[in-house]
Design a protein around this motif. Structure first.
Motif, PDB file in Angstrom:
ATOM      1  N   ASP A  16     -35.200 -28.099 -92.127  1.00 22.77           N
ATOM      2  CA  ASP A  16     -36.245 -27.110 -92.413  1.00 22.77           C
ATOM      3  C   ASP A  16     -36.436 -26.228 -91.171  1.00 22.77           C
ATOM      4  O   ASP A  16     -37.018 -26.653 -90.173  1.00 22.77           O
ATOM      5  N   LEU A  17     -35.966 -24.996 -91.249  1.00 13.29           N
ATOM      6  CA  LEU A  17     -36.020 -24.091 -90.100  1.00 13.29           C
ATOM      7  C   LEU A  17     -37.425 -23.596 -89.792  1.00 13.29           C
ATOM      8  O   LEU A  17     -37.659 -23.016 -88.739  1.00 13.29           O
ATOM      9  N   SER A  18     -38.369 -23.823 -90.695  1.00 11.67           N
ATOM     10  CA  SER A  18     -39.746 -23.394 -90.421  1.00 11.67           C
ATOM     11  C   SER A  18     -40.475 -24.398 -89.527  1.00 11.67           C
ATOM     12  O   SER A  18     -41.560 -24.105 -89.033  1.00 11.67           O
ATOM     13  N   LYS A  19     -39.875 -25.576 -89.332  1.00  8.17           N
ATOM     14  CA  LYS A  19     -40.499 -26.611 -88.503  1.00  8.17           C
ATOM     15  C   LYS A  19     -39.756 -26.750 -87.185  1.00  8.17           C
ATOM     16  O   LYS A  19     -38.576 -26.432 -87.077  1.00  8.17           O
ATOM     17  N   ASP A  20     -40.485 -27.234 -86.177  1.00  6.91           N
ATOM     18  CA  ASP A  20     -39.883 -27.439 -84.861  1.00  6.91           C
ATOM     19  C   ASP A  20     -38.975 -28.657 -84.867  1.00  6.91           C
ATOM     20  O   ASP A  20     -39.313 -29.692 -85.434  1.00  6.91           O
ATOM     21  N   GLY A  21     -37.840 -28.523 -84.223  1.00  3.47           N
ATOM     22  CA  GLY A  21     -36.951 -29.660 -84.018  1.00  3.47           C
ATOM     23  C   GLY A  21     -37.070 -30.132 -82.587  1.00  3.47           C
ATOM     24  O   GLY A  21     -37.678 -29.474 -81.744  1.00  3.47           O
ATOM     25  N   PHE A  22     -36.504 -31.291 -82.305  1.00  2.00           N
ATOM     26  CA  PHE A  22     -36.514 -31.806 -80.941  1.00  2.00           C
ATOM     27  C   PHE A  22     -35.363 -32.769 -80.753  1.00  2.00           C
ATOM     28  O   PHE A  22     -34.749 -33.220 -81.716  1.00  2.00           O
ATOM     29  N   VAL A  23     -35.083 -33.052 -79.503  1.00  3.29           N
ATOM     30  CA  VAL A  23     -34.100 -34.073 -79.149  1.00  3.29           C
ATOM     31  C   VAL A  23     -34.892 -35.297 -78.714  1.00  3.29           C
ATOM     32  O   VAL A  23     -35.772 -35.208 -77.859  1.00  3.29           O
ATOM     33  N   GLY A  24     -34.611 -36.431 -79.330  1.00  5.47           N
ATOM     34  CA  GLY A  24     -35.347 -37.652 -79.029  1.00  5.47           C
ATOM     35  C   GLY A  24     -34.457 -38.747 -78.470  1.00  5.47           C
ATOM     36  O   GLY A  24     -33.253 -38.793 -78.754  1.00  5.47           O
ATOM     37  N   ARG A  58     -26.835 -29.417 -79.688  1.00  8.34           N
ATOM     38  CA  ARG A  58     -25.708 -30.246 -79.248  1.00  8.34           C
ATOM     39  C   ARG A  58     -25.494 -30.097 -77.747  1.00  8.34           C
ATOM     40  O   ARG A  58     -25.218 -31.065 -77.044  1.00  8.34           O
ATOM     41  N   THR A  59     -25.641 -28.877 -77.251  1.00  8.56           N
ATOM     42  CA  THR A  59     -25.517 -28.636 -75.809  1.00  8.56           C
ATOM     43  C   THR A  59     -26.599 -29.407 -75.058  1.00  8.56           C
ATOM     44  O   THR A  59     -26.326 -30.025 -74.023  1.00  8.56           O
ATOM     45  N   ALA A  60     -27.828 -29.378 -75.571  1.00  5.16           N
ATOM     46  CA  ALA A  60     -28.931 -30.112 -74.932  1.00  5.16           C
ATOM     47  C   ALA A  60     -28.636 -31.611 -74.904  1.00  5.16           C
ATOM     48  O   ALA A  60     -28.889 -32.284 -73.897  1.00  5.16           O
ATOM     49  N   ILE A  61     -28.095 -32.143 -75.977  1.00  2.21           N
ATOM     50  CA  ILE A  61     -27.768 -33.571 -76.035  1.00  2.21           C
ATOM     51  C   ILE A  61     -26.712 -33.919 -74.981  1.00  2.21           C
ATOM     52  O   ILE A  61     -26.828 -34.926 -74.284  1.00  2.21           O
ATOM     53  N   ILE A  62     -25.708 -33.071 -74.823  1.00  2.00           N
ATOM     54  CA  ILE A  62     -24.667 -33.302 -73.816  1.00  2.00           C
ATOM     55  C   ILE A  62     -25.273 -33.264 -72.415  1.00  2.00           C
ATOM     56  O   ILE A  62     -24.972 -34.114 -71.570  1.00  2.00           O
ATOM     57  N   ILE A  63     -26.143 -32.298 -72.157  1.00  2.00           N
ATOM     58  CA  ILE A  63     -26.769 -32.173 -70.839  1.00  2.00           C
ATOM     59  C   ILE A  63     -27.656 -33.375 -70.540  1.00  2.00           C
ATOM     60  O   ILE A  63     -27.601 -33.943 -69.435  1.00  2.00           O
TER      61      ILE A  63
END
Length: 97
Positions: A16-24, A58-63
């Motif tokens: 859902d692009l209307s909601k914020d995503g995050f890396v957990g 994906r870049t954030a997960i790699i970093i």
């Protein structure tokens, strides 16, 4: 003994692009042995198309994973501060680039 951290994972509100995503991820502090879940907002929610969001996530997960391997502890230091410190030139390195 449990692992120090879990691999970062994308939480994208089921696409859902209307909601914020995050890396957990979860991290265990070596001194207190406390395990805590963390949510990092990557700031990519301004993208309105899935491909761009997923590429940046994906870049954030790699970093984040690379920073774990270099010794980052989210209990003690913010990710941006750790990255900035890692990018500082080594004053002991006299080699010209």
């Amino acid at each position: 003994m449990q692992k120090e951290f879990t691999l970062p994972k994308l939480y994208d509100s089921k696409g859902d692009l209307s909601k914020d995503g995050f890396v957990g991820f979860s991290f265990t502090d070596s001194e207190s042995e406390a395990r805590k879940p963390f949510q990092l907002r990557t700031g990519i929610d301004y993208y309105k198309a899935k491909p761009e969001r997923y590429t940046d996530d994906r870049t954030a997960i790699i970093i984040i994973t690379a920073c774990f391997k270099k010794g980052w502890n989210p209990f003690r230091e913010k990710l941006n501060d750790f990255i900035a410190k890692e990018e500082e030139p080594d004053p002991n390195n006299t080699r010209l680039t």
